[in-house]
Scaffold this motif. Structure first.
Motif, PDB file in Angstrom:
ATOM      1  N   UNK A 131       7.135  -1.194  -6.990  1.00 52.07           N
ATOM      2  CA  UNK A 131       8.160  -0.331  -6.417  1.00 52.07           C
ATOM      3  C   UNK A 131       7.557   0.886  -5.732  1.00 52.07           C
ATOM      4  N   UNK A 132       8.420   1.702  -5.124  1.00 56.94           N
ATOM      5  CA  UNK A 132       7.959   2.862  -4.364  1.00 56.94           C
ATOM      6  C   UNK A 132       8.719   4.124  -4.756  1.00 56.94           C
ATOM      7  N   UNK A 133       8.046   5.249  -4.596  1.00 55.48           N
ATOM      8  CA  UNK A 133       8.658   6.570  -4.755  1.00 55.48           C
ATOM      9  C   UNK A 133       8.419   7.345  -3.475  1.00 55.48           C
ATOM     10  N   UNK A 134       9.509   7.759  -2.839  1.00 56.24           N
ATOM     11  CA  UNK A 134       9.420   8.475  -1.576  1.00 56.24           C
ATOM     12  C   UNK A 134       9.884   9.913  -1.770  1.00 56.24           C
ATOM     13  N   UNK A 135       9.128  10.844  -1.201  1.00 59.97           N
ATOM     14  CA  UNK A 135       9.487  12.259  -1.193  1.00 59.97           C
ATOM     15  C   UNK A 135       9.671  12.678   0.253  1.00 59.97           C
ATOM     16  N   UNK A 136      10.878  13.123   0.585  1.00 59.68           N
ATOM     17  CA  UNK A 136      11.225  13.460   1.967  1.00 59.68           C
ATOM     18  C   UNK A 136      10.961  12.295   2.918  1.00 59.68           C
ATOM     19  N   UNK A 137      11.203  11.085   2.447  1.00 60.27           N
ATOM     20  CA  UNK A 137      11.053   9.909   3.283  1.00 60.27           C
ATOM     21  C   UNK A 137       9.646   9.373   3.382  1.00 60.27           C
ATOM     22  N   UNK A 138       8.667  10.069   2.796  1.00 62.73           N
ATOM     23  CA  UNK A 138       7.271   9.623   2.862  1.00 62.73           C
ATOM     24  C   UNK A 138       6.867   8.969   1.547  1.00 62.73           C
ATOM     25  N   UNK A 139       6.121   7.890   1.622  1.00 62.99           N
ATOM     26  CA  UNK A 139       5.687   7.161   0.436  1.00 62.99           C
ATOM     27  C   UNK A 139       4.700   8.023  -0.361  1.00 62.99           C
ATOM     28  N   UNK A 140       5.116   8.394  -1.577  1.00 58.42           N
ATOM     29  CA  UNK A 140       4.268   9.235  -2.436  1.00 58.42           C
ATOM     30  C   UNK A 140       3.804   8.472  -3.672  1.00 58.42           C
ATOM     31  N   UNK A 141       3.960   7.157  -3.677  1.00 56.71           N
ATOM     32  CA  UNK A 141       3.680   6.344  -4.863  1.00 56.71           C
ATOM     33  C   UNK A 141       2.261   6.538  -5.367  1.00 56.71           C
ATOM     34  N   UNK A 142       1.311   6.660  -4.464  1.00 50.59           N
ATOM     35  CA  UNK A 142      -0.091   6.773  -4.866  1.00 50.59           C
ATOM     36  C   UNK A 142      -0.586   8.217  -4.931  1.00 50.59           C
TER      37      UNK A 142
END
Length: 346
Positions: free
Chosen positions: A57-68
């Motif tokens: 899955x993914x976590x986005x902050x302000x639309x940007x992928x912050x997963x890593x």
């Protein structure tokens, strides 16, 4: 800053803590993650903070992928249940800590740090306690210092993990009202983990209800309370009575009997305050005969427990004190109860 969680999974060995959760928190919104112990609330919060890594899955902050991204790269402030203040530091030094350990290139000047800390201590109403050590502060004051410390580095997201869980009921109520006012003033995107239904419904713009790692429902406090999506949500958001009867769409009067006229049994859920009580039945609906077994008369609402005479099932009711005084019910008396609104789930 907005937060978006997309189909996130997290397991520890064979235990699935978070199972395919998707959730969005808009910029400046306060969302409460609500659920019982072990439902995945804190795990999801730690995944968003970067303190844990998602399996998929993914976590986005302000639309940007912050997963890593690491926790330091996500610009989040985290407040724990047990404050985690430095015992050897004053309130002032605790709040200043995050600013003083920043890289030299981004670290504010000594005077700028002092001004920022004083500003925050004023904000959390502790300016006069700046030189106090944690041991000299009450639990509520320590938690406000912890919040000020989290805000000192100007995070774009504030994550609160059961921040008032270690406090007594009166202090919790005072602090959650204070948190709501603070959030309205600062407009920091905030996620609050709690297992306290009243706290979530009172403080949050929206509530996300988790159960066994799954997201059961998300919506405004009024929407999840008035229109629960599942029996779990209905039961978790307050006391509930279970009736068997004729299933109809939405809330409706229903026959509180073992089966419907067609012979198909259905389970209906009724809130205690949505039950009418009378000493004699009338022809306005289907009434259940029950005996009064307990009366709790403290406070503006009187709670009356009944036992059905046909099957001994418990019925919990709540009526205004004035109504109870007019009715004059006593323990051992046989009365009649009727659901005013009943919800069926298919």
């Amino acid at each position: 800053m907005s937060i978006e969680v997309r189909d996130v999974h997290k397991s520890y060995g064979k235990f699935s803590a978070v199972r395919g959760v998707s959730l969005r928190v808009d910029d400046g919104e306060l969302v409460a993650l609500l659920g019982p112990s072990g439902s995945g609330k804190t795990t999801l919060l730690r995944l968003i903070a970067g303190l844990e890594q998602a399996d998929t899955g993914k976590i986005l902050l302000d639309g940007e992928d912050a997963t890593q991204r690491t926790a330091a790269q996500r610009s989040v402030g985290f407040v724990f249940q047990h404050y985690a203040l430095f015992r050897h530091m004053t309130a002032f030094e605790n709040v200043a800590f995050g600013l003083r350990v920043q890289d030299k290139k981004t670290r504010p000047s000594r005077e700028a740090i002092r001004e920022r800390v004083i500003e925050l201590l004023k904000l959390v109403q502790l300016e006069s306690h700046a030189t106090h050590f944690p041991a000299q502060l009450s639990g509520g004051q320590r938690q406000r210092v912890a919040l000020a410390r989290a805000l000192a580095v100007q995070p774009k997201v504030l994550l609160l993990d059961e921040p008032f869980g270690a406090l007594d009921a009166k202090v919790r109520k005072e602090l959650r009202r204070w948190l709501r006012r603070l959030q309205n003033e600062l407009h920091v995107t905030t996620l609050l983990v709690t297992h306290d239904q009243e706290e979530a419904l009172e403080v949050a713009d929206r509530v996300a209800i988790l159960n066994a790692g799954l997201l059961e429902q998300a919506g405004s406090p009024q929407a999840v309370y008035d229109h629960p999506a599942s029996p779990f949500v209905f039961d978790f958001l307050g006391n509930v009575n279970i009736f068997h009867g004729r299933a109809q769409s939405g809330y409706t009067d229903a026959l509180p009997a073992a089966a419907s006229a067609s012979g198909v049994s259905s389970i209906g859920y009724v809130r205690p305050h949505e039950i009418d009580l009378k000493r004699w039945r009338d022809d306005t609906g289907n009434w259940v005969e029950a005996k009064v077994t307990q009366i709790y008369a403290a406070g503006p609402l009187v709670k009356i427990e009944l036992r059905r005479t046909d099957n001994a099932e418990l019925i919990q009711t709540e009526i205004p004190r004035k109504q109870w005084e007019e009715l004059g019910f006593v323990i051992g008396e046989v009365v009649f109860a009727k659901p005013l609104a009943i919800r069926f789930f298919h």
